[in-house]
Design a protein around this motif. Structure first.
Motif, PDB file in Angstrom:
ATOM      1  N   ALA A  61       0.849  -1.194   0.000  1.00 32.51           N
ATOM      2  CA  ALA A  61       0.000   0.000   0.000  1.00 32.51           C
ATOM      3  C   ALA A  61       0.879   1.236   0.000  1.00 32.51           C
ATOM      4  CB  ALA A  61      -0.894   0.005   1.232  1.00 32.51           C
ATOM      5  N   ARG A  62       0.303   2.330  -0.449  1.00 37.39           N
ATOM      6  CA  ARG A  62       1.043   3.582  -0.493  1.00 37.39           C
ATOM      7  C   ARG A  62       0.828   4.372   0.800  1.00 37.39           C
ATOM      8  NH1 ARG A  62       1.419   7.395  -5.600  1.00 37.39           N
ATOM      9  NH2 ARG A  62       3.086   8.682  -4.807  1.00 37.39           N
ATOM     10  N   VAL A  63       1.888   4.983   1.264  1.00 34.75           N
ATOM     11  CA  VAL A  63       1.774   5.845   2.449  1.00 34.75           C
ATOM     12  C   VAL A  63       1.252   7.203   1.961  1.00 34.75           C
ATOM     13  CG1 VAL A  63       3.043   6.945   4.325  1.00 34.75           C
ATOM     14  CG2 VAL A  63       3.701   4.664   3.559  1.00 34.75           C
ATOM     15  N   VAL A  64       0.090   7.602   2.462  1.00 34.78           N
ATOM     16  CA  VAL A  64      -0.519   8.840   1.967  1.00 34.78           C
ATOM     17  C   VAL A  64      -0.531   9.964   3.000  1.00 34.78           C
ATOM     18  CG1 VAL A  64      -1.944   7.846   0.142  1.00 34.78           C
ATOM     19  CG2 VAL A  64      -2.828   7.941   2.472  1.00 34.78           C
TER      20      VAL A  64
ATOM     21  N   ALA B 219       3.008  -3.851   9.559  1.00 34.84           N
ATOM     22  CA  ALA B 219       3.397  -2.967   8.455  1.00 34.84           C
ATOM     23  C   ALA B 219       4.907  -3.096   8.273  1.00 34.84           C
ATOM     24  CB  ALA B 219       3.038  -1.532   8.805  1.00 34.84           C
ATOM     25  N   VAL B 220       5.288  -3.609   7.118  1.00 36.02           N
ATOM     26  CA  VAL B 220       6.702  -3.913   6.877  1.00 36.02           C
ATOM     27  C   VAL B 220       7.248  -2.991   5.793  1.00 36.02           C
ATOM     28  CG1 VAL B 220       8.297  -5.746   6.155  1.00 36.02           C
ATOM     29  CG2 VAL B 220       6.309  -6.307   7.551  1.00 36.02           C
ATOM     30  N   MET B 221       8.452  -2.496   6.018  1.00 34.34           N
ATOM     31  CA  MET B 221       9.089  -1.638   5.010  1.00 34.34           C
ATOM     32  C   MET B 221      10.393  -2.271   4.564  1.00 34.34           C
ATOM     33  SD  MET B 221       8.425   2.262   6.126  1.00 34.34           S
ATOM     34  CE  MET B 221       6.822   3.026   5.952  1.00 34.34           C
ATOM     35  N   GLU B 222      11.210  -1.492   3.901  1.00 32.94           N
ATOM     36  CA  GLU B 222      12.495  -1.907   3.350  1.00 32.94           C
ATOM     37  C   GLU B 222      13.218  -2.987   4.160  1.00 32.94           C
ATOM     38  OE1 GLU B 222      14.689   1.622   1.785  1.00 32.94           O
ATOM     39  OE2 GLU B 222      16.320   0.640   2.849  1.00 32.94           O
ATOM     40  N   GLY B 223      13.663  -4.027   3.472  1.00 34.50           N
ATOM     41  CA  GLY B 223      14.481  -5.052   4.107  1.00 34.50           C
ATOM     42  C   GLY B 223      13.753  -5.908   5.116  1.00 34.50           C
ATOM     43  N   GLY B 224      12.430  -5.953   5.052  1.00 38.15           N
ATOM     44  CA  GLY B 224      11.659  -6.802   5.969  1.00 38.15           C
ATOM     45  C   GLY B 224      11.674  -6.310   7.398  1.00 38.15           C
TER      46      GLY B 224
ATOM     47  N   PHE C  44       6.129   3.328   0.241  1.00 38.04           N
ATOM     48  CA  PHE C  44       5.238   2.165   0.278  1.00 38.04           C
ATOM     49  C   PHE C  44       5.453   1.335   1.534  1.00 38.04           C
ATOM     50  CE2 PHE C  44       5.703   3.287  -4.155  1.00 38.04           C
ATOM     51  CZ  PHE C  44       4.382   3.313  -4.567  1.00 38.04           C
ATOM     52  N   VAL C  45       4.443   0.590   1.858  1.00 37.75           N
ATOM     53  CA  VAL C  45       4.520  -0.304   3.014  1.00 37.75           C
ATOM     54  C   VAL C  45       3.832  -1.620   2.606  1.00 37.75           C
ATOM     55  CG1 VAL C  45       2.385   0.580   4.060  1.00 37.75           C
ATOM     56  CG2 VAL C  45       4.083  -0.401   5.492  1.00 37.75           C
ATOM     57  N   THR C  46       4.360  -2.727   3.083  1.00 35.85           N
ATOM     58  CA  THR C  46       3.709  -4.007   2.807  1.00 35.85           C
ATOM     59  C   THR C  46       3.064  -4.494   4.098  1.00 35.85           C
ATOM     60  OG1 THR C  46       5.518  -4.428   1.283  1.00 35.85           O
ATOM     61  CG2 THR C  46       4.060  -6.270   1.738  1.00 35.85           C
TER      62      THR C  46
END
Lengths: 82, 259
Positions: free
Chosen positions: B116-119, B146-151, B251-253
């Motif tokens: 998803a996009r961080v808005v 909520a996971v970002m860069e590099g897990g 972005f965030v996963t």
């Protein structure tokens, strides 16, 4: 002037660092009996604050801004911009 | 109208608005946050549009000079070279990670997340929260990671709307989470500004850049940034930080919380 500062304050609530909002809110509260800033603070609380509150306190920014607006009322009336 | 009448009128407006705010706030609390969730959906839509517009303008390079573009080109070529070396390192680490995962029985890496996009801007939020443009309709539910860069888990889903969700960062002030440091289960407390604090007994030996795992998630919650201990104290203060700038992430996963 007032409308312009209110618009900038609203935009700062969405896109600028939080200190910018407080700076503008402080200015509005000192210069005008600004009900708009209370609305913006309430909007910020609704958007950014989880329902559990901050350290358990709900609507922190609204409370702070209400204190600011109401608290500065005597100062505004008697000292600053009569 | 004289100044006394004006003053009386403005006070009346202020009082009236304070009462209205109080009523709406009460309504929101009693409806379980229904008002804020709907408002967040609208903000997510508007902000998403603004961010799309800004990224379209910046990617079109309308305001770039030829020299600036040449400079950027050289920088990107250099970056590409660096990233290919990172990719190889990443493959090696991935293999090692899989082996370690199977050893500690953590969540498998094949779980599919929702990107998803961080808005919202993190710097605008006084409470270390983020709004993302995915909600119930995208299968997001409360307490998901909520996971970002590099897990690295940066937070969890605190509230879900139909089209947007609110992420509460693990590093938000007073936010408590359970983490594993060198196999030891401890409580981490957020300090704001992308940092968190863990108090460990002095017997546990830790060093800077040690990985901190979020309990039961299989993801990292950050790395040890700084350790402070005094001979007089039985415990040591271990500061945890996220190894990248959260504000710069677009972005965030979101992964399902299986706990």
């Amino acid at each position: 002037m007032r409308l312009f500062v209110v618009a900038v304050t609203f935009l700062s609530a969405l896109f600028a660092p939080v200190w910018a909002f407080f700076l503008l809110a402080g200015f509005l509260a000192v210069r005008y009996p600004s009900w708009e800033v209370m609305l913006i603070a309430f909007f910020m609380d609704l958007v950014y604050l989880p329902i559990g509150g901050f350290f358990g306190i709900p609507f922190v920014i609204t409370i702070l801004v209400c204190i600011l607006v109401w608290g500065l009322d005597p100062l505004r009336n008697q000292l600053v911009f009569k | 109208m004289n100044s006394f009448q004006q003053n009386k009128k403005s006070k009346k407006t202020l009082f009236f608005l304070t009462v209205i705010i109080l009523l709406i706030a009460t309504g929101d609390i009693f409806s379980g946050g229904l008002i804020r969730v709907s408002l967040r959906d609208s903000v997510s839509l508007v902000n998403g549009g603004v961010y799309n517009m800004v990224s379209a303008v910046s990617s079109a390079k309308i305001f770039s000079s030829k020299q600036a573009l040449a400079k950027e080109n050289a920088k990107l070529t250099d970056e590409l070279r660096r990233f290919s070396s990172y990719r190889i390192q990443n493959e090696i680490l991935k293999a090692e990670n899989e082996a370690l995962r199977s050893l500690v029985n953590l969540q498998e890496g094949n779980v599919v997340g929702k990107t998803a996009r961080v808005v919202s801007s993190l710097k605008s939020s006084p409470f270390s929260t983020l709004i993302i443009d995915a909600g119930e309709r995208d299968g997001i539910s409360e307490n998901d990671y909520a996971v970002m860069e590099g897990g690295v888990v940066v937070g969890f889903v605190a509230e879900v709307g139909e089209y947007s969700s609110l992420i509460n960062l693990l590093t938000a002030p007073a936010q408590k989470s359970e983490v594993l440091i060198n196999g030891e289960l401890v409580e981490m407390t957020g300090r704001g500004g992308g940092n968190a604090l863990v108090q460990l007994p002095r017997e546990i030996i830790v060093s800077e850049n040690d990985l901190v795992l979020l309990r039961g998630s299989g993801f990292s919650a950050g790395v040890i940034g700084n350790i402070k201990s005094t001979p007089a104290s039985a415990s040591q203060d271990v500061y945890i930080s996220v190894p990248f700038n959260i504000q710069a992430q677009e972005f965030v996963t979101v992964f399902e919380n299986l706990l």
